[in-house]
Each structure stands twice: as structure tokens, then as C-alpha cells.
Design a protein around this motif. Structure first.
Motif, PDB file in Angstrom:
ATOM      1  N   UNK A 117     -65.073  -6.306  42.672  1.00  0.00           N
ATOM      2  CA  UNK A 117     -65.375  -6.865  41.360  1.00  0.00           C
ATOM      3  C   UNK A 117     -64.107  -7.481  40.802  1.00  0.00           C
ATOM      4  N   UNK A 118     -64.200  -8.756  40.519  1.00  0.00           N
ATOM      5  CA  UNK A 118     -63.047  -9.485  39.988  1.00  0.00           C
ATOM      6  C   UNK A 118     -62.812  -9.105  38.532  1.00  0.00           C
ATOM      7  N   UNK A 119     -61.591  -8.932  38.155  1.00  0.00           N
ATOM      8  CA  UNK A 119     -61.270  -8.515  36.798  1.00  0.00           C
ATOM      9  C   UNK A 119     -61.142  -9.636  35.805  1.00  0.00           C
ATOM     10  N   UNK A 120     -60.688 -10.774  36.211  1.00  0.00           N
ATOM     11  CA  UNK A 120     -60.414 -11.860  35.277  1.00  0.00           C
ATOM     12  C   UNK A 120     -61.699 -12.604  34.933  1.00  0.00           C
ATOM     13  N   UNK A 121     -62.008 -12.681  33.638  1.00  0.00           N
ATOM     14  CA  UNK A 121     -63.159 -13.464  33.209  1.00  0.00           C
ATOM     15  C   UNK A 121     -62.666 -14.811  32.719  1.00  0.00           C
ATOM     16  N   UNK A 122     -63.416 -15.817  33.015  1.00  0.00           N
ATOM     17  CA  UNK A 122     -62.995 -17.173  32.663  1.00  0.00           C
ATOM     18  C   UNK A 122     -63.665 -17.650  31.379  1.00  0.00           C
ATOM     19  N   UNK A 123     -64.941 -17.361  31.221  1.00  0.00           N
ATOM     20  CA  UNK A 123     -65.687 -18.005  30.146  1.00  0.00           C
ATOM     21  C   UNK A 123     -65.877 -17.144  28.893  1.00  0.00           C
ATOM     22  N   UNK A 124     -66.029 -15.826  29.048  1.00  0.00           N
ATOM     23  CA  UNK A 124     -66.243 -14.986  27.865  1.00  0.00           C
ATOM     24  C   UNK A 124     -65.935 -13.531  28.195  1.00  0.00           C
ATOM     25  N   UNK A 125     -65.996 -12.673  27.158  1.00  0.00           N
ATOM     26  CA  UNK A 125     -65.709 -11.260  27.378  1.00  0.00           C
ATOM     27  C   UNK A 125     -66.966 -10.444  27.615  1.00  0.00           C
ATOM     28  N   UNK A 126     -68.105 -11.072  27.872  1.00  0.00           N
ATOM     29  CA  UNK A 126     -69.354 -10.369  28.154  1.00  0.00           C
ATOM     30  C   UNK A 126     -69.625 -10.270  29.652  1.00  0.00           C
ATOM     31  N   UNK A 127     -68.805 -10.929  30.468  1.00  0.00           N
ATOM     32  CA  UNK A 127     -68.971 -10.834  31.912  1.00  0.00           C
ATOM     33  C   UNK A 127     -67.862  -9.950  32.474  1.00  0.00           C
ATOM     34  N   UNK A 128     -68.012  -9.530  33.703  1.00  0.00           N
ATOM     35  CA  UNK A 128     -67.019  -8.669  34.332  1.00  0.00           C
ATOM     36  C   UNK A 128     -67.222  -7.210  33.963  1.00  0.00           C
ATOM     37  N   UNK A 129     -66.191  -6.415  34.202  1.00  0.00           N
ATOM     38  CA  UNK A 129     -66.247  -4.978  33.962  1.00  0.00           C
ATOM     39  C   UNK A 129     -65.308  -4.582  32.825  1.00  0.00           C
ATOM     40  N   UNK A 130     -65.684  -3.517  32.126  1.00  0.00           N
ATOM     41  CA  UNK A 130     -64.817  -2.914  31.120  1.00  0.00           C
ATOM     42  C   UNK A 130     -64.694  -1.429  31.430  1.00  0.00           C
ATOM     43  N   UNK A 131     -63.642  -0.836  30.919  1.00  0.00           N
ATOM     44  CA  UNK A 131     -63.443   0.602  31.070  1.00  0.00           C
ATOM     45  C   UNK A 131     -63.217   1.203  29.686  1.00  0.00           C
ATOM     46  N   UNK A 132     -64.004   2.221  29.362  1.00  0.00           N
ATOM     47  CA  UNK A 132     -63.824   2.981  28.129  1.00  0.00           C
ATOM     48  C   UNK A 132     -63.054   4.248  28.459  1.00  0.00           C
ATOM     49  N   UNK A 133     -62.172   4.654  27.573  1.00  0.00           N
ATOM     50  CA  UNK A 133     -61.477   5.933  27.684  1.00  0.00           C
ATOM     51  C   UNK A 133     -61.611   6.623  26.332  1.00  0.00           C
ATOM     52  N   UNK A 134     -62.187   7.827  26.347  1.00  0.00           N
ATOM     53  CA  UNK A 134     -62.342   8.591  25.118  1.00  0.00           C
ATOM     54  C   UNK A 134     -61.954  10.037  25.331  1.00  0.00           C
ATOM     55  N   UNK A 135     -61.464  10.678  24.291  1.00  0.00           N
ATOM     56  CA  UNK A 135     -61.070  12.086  24.340  1.00  0.00           C
ATOM     57  C   UNK A 135     -61.695  12.791  23.144  1.00  0.00           C
ATOM     58  N   UNK A 136     -62.283  13.956  23.417  1.00  0.00           N
ATOM     59  CA  UNK A 136     -62.922  14.721  22.336  1.00  0.00           C
ATOM     60  C   UNK A 136     -63.175  16.139  22.825  1.00  0.00           C
ATOM     61  N   UNK A 137     -63.815  16.942  21.974  1.00  0.00           N
ATOM     62  CA  UNK A 137     -64.180  18.284  22.421  1.00  0.00           C
ATOM     63  C   UNK A 137     -65.284  18.183  23.477  1.00  0.00           C
ATOM     64  N   UNK A 138     -65.467  19.259  24.215  1.00  0.00           N
ATOM     65  CA  UNK A 138     -66.377  19.241  25.360  1.00  0.00           C
ATOM     66  C   UNK A 138     -67.809  18.872  24.979  1.00  0.00           C
ATOM     67  N   UNK A 139     -68.305  19.400  23.868  1.00  0.00           N
ATOM     68  CA  UNK A 139     -69.690  19.125  23.476  1.00  0.00           C
ATOM     69  C   UNK A 139     -69.913  17.626  23.275  1.00  0.00           C
ATOM     70  N   UNK A 140     -69.019  16.971  22.572  1.00  0.00           N
ATOM     71  CA  UNK A 140     -69.165  15.532  22.314  1.00  0.00           C
ATOM     72  C   UNK A 140     -69.137  14.738  23.614  1.00  0.00           C
ATOM     73  N   UNK A 141     -68.223  15.103  24.517  1.00  0.00           N
ATOM     74  CA  UNK A 141     -68.113  14.365  25.782  1.00  0.00           C
ATOM     75  C   UNK A 141     -69.371  14.583  26.636  1.00  0.00           C
ATOM     76  N   UNK A 142     -69.895  15.802  26.647  1.00  0.00           N
ATOM     77  CA  UNK A 142     -71.113  16.063  27.424  1.00  0.00           C
ATOM     78  C   UNK A 142     -72.307  15.314  26.829  1.00  0.00           C
TER      79      UNK A 142
END
Length: 118
Positions: free
Chosen positions: A56-81
Motif C-alpha cells: 500500500x503506497x503511502x503518498x496520496x496525490x489528489x486528496x486525504x481520503x485515499x490511502x491509509x491512515x493510522x490512529x493511535x490512542x491511549x486510555x483506560x482498558x475499558x475505553x480501549x476495549x
């Protein structure tokens, strides 16, 4: 938790969730994070890597709705589950991967759950 291994440094145990998915689905994940009371997260755009369907190529040429994104979040266990349960349902129909891990943070108040609308 006060971790004496690091002397006077006080660390707090929480859970981290990392989600890699199509950029066009980012709103669905944001809704899950908000519903779980997670008030902050990081989005890394233009993520690249090898998956089941090839590279999967990372660089998008035309907009930010194509390609892949990565979310990183930290919270208590219940919220993450809660988020992971929602992702499991989402990923039955959409591509994406989720990683959960234990982490220690310095500022636990920074990751406290926010009130969610009922």
C-alpha cells in the motif's frame, strides 16, 4: 501506579490502540473513539506497508481520503476495549487492522476519559 523501577519517576499503566485503515473510513473510527470517551488521539496520514492485498503506497496525490491512515490512542482498558469491539464489527466488512498493547504514561490526567453524550 508508582513504578519504583525508575526511581522517583511516576508512571501510570494504560492501554494503547493502533488502527490502520482506509483514510475514507476515518470518520467511523473517530466516532468510536468519541463514543468510548477517548478525548484525544493521533492520526498519521499516508501510512505505507505490505498487507494481504500487496503493498500500500503511502503518498496520496489528489486528496486525504485515499490511502491509509493510522490512529493511535491511549486510555483506560475499558475505553480501549469498547473501541476494539466496534472495530471488530467494522472490519467484518471493511479492511483494517488493530493492535492493542499495554503502555505506561507520565501524565495519566492527559488520557482521562471525557464525558460522552447520551
Amino acid at each position: 501506579m508508582n513504578n519504583t523501577r525508575y526511581g522517583e519517576l511516576s508512571l501510570h499503566r494504560l492501554k494503547k490502540i493502533e488502527i490502520v485503515m482506509n483514510a475514507e473510513d476515518h470518520g467511523l473510527v473517530e466516532d468510536l473513539l468519541k463514543a468510548a470517551g477517548i478525548g484525544g488521539w493521533t492520526i498519521i496520514r499516508d501510512v505505507a506497508g505490505m498487507g494481504h492485498s500487496g503493498f500500500h503506497q503511502g503518498k496520496t496525490i489528489f486528496n486525504d481520503q485515499s490511502g491509509l491512515v493510522m490512529f493511535v490512542g491511549v486510555a483506560d482498558e475499558k475505553a480501549i476495549i469498547d473501541v476494539a469491539r466496534g472495530l471488530a464489527r467494522l472490519f467484518e466488512k471493511r479492511p483494517g487492522v488493530t493492535f492493542l498493547s499495554d503502555v505506561e504514561v507520565l501524565r495519566s490526567d492527559y488520557f482521562a476519559a471525557t464525558q460522552t453524550a447520551q
